[in-house]
Motif scaffolding. Structure first.
Motif, short mmCIF file in Angstrom:
data_model
loop_
_atom_site.label_atom_id
_atom_site.label_comp_id
_atom_site.label_asym_id
_atom_site.label_seq_id
_atom_site.Cartn_x
_atom_site.Cartn_y
_atom_site.Cartn_z
N GLN A 19 0.91 -1.30 0.15
CA GLN A 19 -0.16 0.25 0.04
C GLN A 19 0.75 1.23 0.07
O GLN A 19 1.81 1.38 0.78
CB GLN A 19 -0.90 -0.03 1.39
N TRP A 30 -3.08 0.34 -3.55
CA TRP A 30 -2.19 -0.87 -3.45
C TRP A 30 -1.53 -0.92 -4.88
O TRP A 30 -2.19 -0.67 -6.14
CB TRP A 30 -3.26 -2.06 -3.05
N ARG A 100 0.31 -6.75 2.26
CA ARG A 100 -0.36 -7.93 2.51
C ARG A 100 -0.05 -9.20 1.19
O ARG A 100 0.59 -8.70 0.25
CB ARG A 100 -1.61 -7.80 2.08
N LEU A 102 -1.84 -11.59 -0.74
CA LEU A 102 -3.34 -11.75 -1.54
C LEU A 102 -3.54 -12.99 -2.21
O LEU A 102 -2.53 -13.37 -2.89
CB LEU A 102 -3.75 -10.56 -2.09
N GLU A 106 -8.92 -12.10 -3.53
CA GLU A 106 -8.99 -10.93 -2.72
C GLU A 106 -8.62 -9.80 -3.17
O GLU A 106 -8.94 -8.61 -2.87
CB GLU A 106 -8.02 -11.17 -1.39
N ASP A 109 -10.99 -6.88 -2.99
CA ASP A 109 -11.09 -6.25 -1.86
C ASP A 109 -10.07 -5.11 -1.58
O ASP A 109 -10.10 -4.47 -0.60
CB ASP A 109 -10.75 -7.18 -0.84
N TYR A 110 -8.96 -4.84 -2.63
CA TYR A 110 -8.19 -4.00 -2.20
C TYR A 110 -7.95 -2.95 -3.52
O TYR A 110 -8.15 -3.28 -4.77
CB TYR A 110 -6.84 -4.39 -2.11
#
Length: 126
Positions: A19, A30, A100, A102, A106, A109-110
């Motif tokens: 991020q 991200w 993260r 991922l 996912e 979700d970002y």
């Protein structure tokens, strides 16, 4: 045109996403770890340097996963994404706000940087 490199680093079925710091352009979005290629530097050398500077890890750089060109309001980037493997170290937050590992499921979700959209589509298809 700004030449930029990024690393697609896997750990099992998860890939590394970072991020961006809040104070930078596209803050808190991200992205894949990486950065600008300096004059006289190869893409591979730039990626090794960027991973060391941003995460304090040593990577080995593999084949190119894909490359994209994206026009932001403030700059145009030619982004080359390489497969990479962490050879030494564990990622640290030296530059980014968060990181993260991922799964492909996912991704939605970002909020990723717009230049990464085509890369993420290809990842989903793997």
């Amino acid at each position: 045109m700004t030449e930029v490199v990024a690393a697609l680093i896997w750990r099992g079925d998860r890939f590394l996403a970072c991020q961006r710091p809040a104070h930078k352009a596209r803050g808190l979005l991200w992205e894949f770890v990486g950065g600008k290629v300096e004059p006289g530097e190869t893409g591979e050398a730039a990626l090794i340097r960027e991973c060391r500077e941003e995460l304090d890890v040593t990577v080995s750089v593999g084949e190119v996963f894909m490359d994209v060109t994206h026009e932001y309001p403030d700059l145009t980037v030619h982004l080359k994404v390489y497969h990479a493997v962490i050879e030494e170290g564990e990622p640290k937050l030296l530059e980014h706000y968060d990181l993260r590992w991922l799964t492909k499921d996912e991704i939605d979700d970002y909020p990723f940087c717009p230049a990464d959209v085509d890369i993420l589509e290809r990842l989903r298809a793997l």
